[in-house]
Scaffold this motif. Structure first.
Motif, PDB file in Angstrom:
ATOM      1  N   LEU A 158       0.831  -1.202   0.000  1.00 43.60           N
ATOM      2  CA  LEU A 158       0.000   0.000   0.000  1.00 43.60           C
ATOM      3  C   LEU A 158       0.864   1.250   0.000  1.00 43.60           C
ATOM      4  O   LEU A 158       0.625   2.195  -0.773  1.00 43.60           O
ATOM      5  CB  LEU A 158      -0.929  -0.006   1.210  1.00 43.60           C
ATOM      6  N   PHE A 191       2.382   1.732  -3.462  1.00 43.57           N
ATOM      7  CA  PHE A 191       1.453   2.258  -4.463  1.00 43.57           C
ATOM      8  C   PHE A 191       1.116   3.720  -4.199  1.00 43.57           C
ATOM      9  O   PHE A 191       0.937   4.505  -5.141  1.00 43.57           O
ATOM     10  CB  PHE A 191       0.176   1.419  -4.476  1.00 43.57           C
ATOM     11  N   VAL A 192       1.048   4.101  -2.936  1.00 40.61           N
ATOM     12  CA  VAL A 192       0.797   5.506  -2.603  1.00 40.61           C
ATOM     13  C   VAL A 192       1.990   6.365  -3.022  1.00 40.61           C
ATOM     14  O   VAL A 192       1.829   7.465  -3.579  1.00 40.61           O
ATOM     15  CB  VAL A 192       0.503   5.654  -1.101  1.00 40.61           C
ATOM     16  N   GLU A 202      -3.138   4.435  -9.038  1.00 38.64           N
ATOM     17  CA  GLU A 202      -4.557   4.297  -8.722  1.00 38.64           C
ATOM     18  C   GLU A 202      -4.844   2.847  -8.347  1.00 38.64           C
ATOM     19  O   GLU A 202      -4.577   1.924  -9.114  1.00 38.64           O
ATOM     20  CB  GLU A 202      -5.411   4.698  -9.921  1.00 38.64           C
ATOM     21  N   ARG A 203      -5.386   2.669  -7.152  1.00 36.86           N
ATOM     22  CA  ARG A 203      -5.637   1.309  -6.676  1.00 36.86           C
ATOM     23  C   ARG A 203      -6.853   0.718  -7.377  1.00 36.86           C
ATOM     24  O   ARG A 203      -7.891   1.357  -7.473  1.00 36.86           O
ATOM     25  CB  ARG A 203      -5.825   1.302  -5.165  1.00 36.86           C
ATOM     26  N   THR A 214      -3.292  -3.126  -9.201  1.00 30.67           N
ATOM     27  CA  THR A 214      -2.578  -3.122  -7.918  1.00 30.67           C
ATOM     28  C   THR A 214      -2.843  -4.413  -7.150  1.00 30.67           C
ATOM     29  O   THR A 214      -1.928  -4.981  -6.543  1.00 30.67           O
ATOM     30  CB  THR A 214      -2.995  -1.913  -7.068  1.00 30.67           C
ATOM     31  N   VAL A 215      -4.073  -4.892  -7.168  1.00 37.78           N
ATOM     32  CA  VAL A 215      -4.378  -6.169  -6.510  1.00 37.78           C
ATOM     33  C   VAL A 215      -3.660  -7.315  -7.221  1.00 37.78           C
ATOM     34  O   VAL A 215      -3.128  -8.231  -6.580  1.00 37.78           O
ATOM     35  CB  VAL A 215      -5.898  -6.422  -6.485  1.00 37.78           C
ATOM     36  N   ALA A 243      -0.020  -7.241  -6.296  1.00 32.42           N
ATOM     37  CA  ALA A 243       0.128  -7.652  -4.906  1.00 32.42           C
ATOM     38  C   ALA A 243       0.014  -9.169  -4.762  1.00 32.42           C
ATOM     39  O   ALA A 243       0.798  -9.803  -4.046  1.00 32.42           O
ATOM     40  CB  ALA A 243      -0.931  -6.961  -4.045  1.00 32.42           C
ATOM     41  N   THR A 284      -4.800  -3.211  -0.951  1.00 32.60           N
ATOM     42  CA  THR A 284      -4.408  -2.748  -2.281  1.00 32.60           C
ATOM     43  C   THR A 284      -5.580  -2.533  -3.234  1.00 32.60           C
ATOM     44  O   THR A 284      -5.361  -2.115  -4.368  1.00 32.60           O
ATOM     45  CB  THR A 284      -3.445  -3.769  -2.917  1.00 32.60           C
ATOM     46  N   THR A 285      -6.804  -2.815  -2.811  1.00 30.23           N
ATOM     47  CA  THR A 285      -7.954  -2.623  -3.692  1.00 30.23           C
ATOM     48  C   THR A 285      -8.437  -1.180  -3.628  1.00 30.23           C
ATOM     49  O   THR A 285      -8.024  -0.397  -2.758  1.00 30.23           O
ATOM     50  CB  THR A 285      -9.089  -3.577  -3.306  1.00 30.23           C
ATOM     51  N   GLY A 286      -9.312  -0.842  -4.570  1.00 31.19           N
ATOM     52  CA  GLY A 286      -9.867   0.502  -4.621  1.00 31.19           C
ATOM     53  C   GLY A 286     -11.332   0.458  -5.003  1.00 31.19           C
ATOM     54  O   GLY A 286     -11.923  -0.625  -5.143  1.00 31.19           O
ATOM     55  N   SER A 342     -13.265  -2.262  -7.492  1.00 26.96           N
ATOM     56  CA  SER A 342     -12.426  -3.443  -7.699  1.00 26.96           C
ATOM     57  C   SER A 342     -12.477  -4.362  -6.475  1.00 26.96           C
ATOM     58  O   SER A 342     -11.473  -4.929  -6.063  1.00 26.96           O
ATOM     59  CB  SER A 342     -10.983  -3.033  -7.984  1.00 26.96           C
TER      60      SER A 342
END
Length: 271
Positions: A122, A125-126, A131-132, A136-137, A140, A212-214, A217
């Motif tokens: 996390l 990615f930040v 953009e999560r 990103t998942v 990960a 890691t999700t957004g 998603s």
């Protein structure tokens, strides 16, 4: 003496039965109650497929399931490709000075708590201002599962006879062609087993995906967890039963593939 052995055997059988019941009885109860017609999960109301129908009519659940499948397929494929290359490098790179460091970094996720892995990803990615979401998942889960693929493939490579490749190169093959023609067919079952193991781990993951999700998603484990916090619905039992069935099939196929790989590796091992 015979009576003591008999009592010991009975004790072992009783311990085994209690252990299996502790592990699998809750799963059996969940599967049975997924066919419960009652809306109350603790009250039996007869056999019914009602909640399976509810699941296939639940758009949010279906979207989460589709997201989990996409992430699992993509991450398992990436992890298999990278894990196989890493396994080949570790098994063939005896002269590589950083081999020990590379091996330790590769296998770190095996012993690293998932919450640490999820938090570190996390923060990464930040820092990258990423953009999560789906990717990103996926990355990960690739990080999580690559080490499992490497372990499976490296164990098979260690059982093979290197002289087979050397013989192919003596006959005019380049090292890459000798590997593709001789070694790769022998380790394909191990690669398949690693892919299926990575797929299962990705489908099952909750902790790392939650970091890691957004928006938009959401994976199936996250969706199930959010639903369970408000109370267990019979539909959840149906969803979990379907996931159990899917993972059981993947494990069975992976076991057969691993057994086939072990048999081929033994036949190719030096006498």
């Amino acid at each position: 003496m015979a009576s003591n052995l008999n009592r010991l055997s009975r004790f072992n059988l009783a311990s085994l039965a209690l252990g299996l019941a502790f592990l699998y009885l809750p799963i059996v109860i969940l599967v049975i109650y997924s066919f419960n017609a009652s809306r109350l999960v603790t009250v039996w109301g007869g056999w019914s497929l009602r909640w399976y129908t509810e699941f296939f009519n639940d758009r949010a659940m279906l979207d989460a399931a589709w997201m989990s499948c996409r992430v699992a397929l993509a991450s398992a494929t990436l992890a298999t490709l990278l894990g196989t290359l890493a396994a080949v490098g570790l098994s063939r790179g005896e002269r590589f000075k950083g081999r020990m460091l590379f091996s330790g970094m590769l296998y770190a996720p095996l012993v690293m708590p998932e919450i640490i892995t999820g938090l570190s990803l996390l923060l990464l990615f930040v820092a990258l201002n990423a953009e999560r979401g789906f990717w990103t998942v996926t990355f990960a889960h690739t990080t999580l599962t690559i080490c499992f693929v490497a372990v499976v493939v490296q164990s098979r490579l260690g059982a093979l006879d290197r002289s087979l490749e050397e013989a192919a190169m003596d006959l005019g093959c380049s090292p890459a062609r000798a590997f593709a023609a001789v070694t790769l067919p022998l380790i394909v079952p191990a690669i398949a087993a690693g892919w299926m193991l990575a797929l299962t781990l990705s489908l099952d993951d909750l902790v790392i995906a939650s970091f890691t999700t957004g928006p938009g998603s959401e994976t199936l484990p996250i969706r199930i967890y959010s639903e369970v916090r408000l109370g267990v619905k019979p539909e959840i039992n149906a969803i979990c039963t379907l996931v159990i069935g899917l993972i059981a099939m993947v494990i069975v196929v992976a076991s057969f593939a691993s057994k086939l790989s072990s048999t081929r590796g033994e036949s190719a091992a030096p006498l």
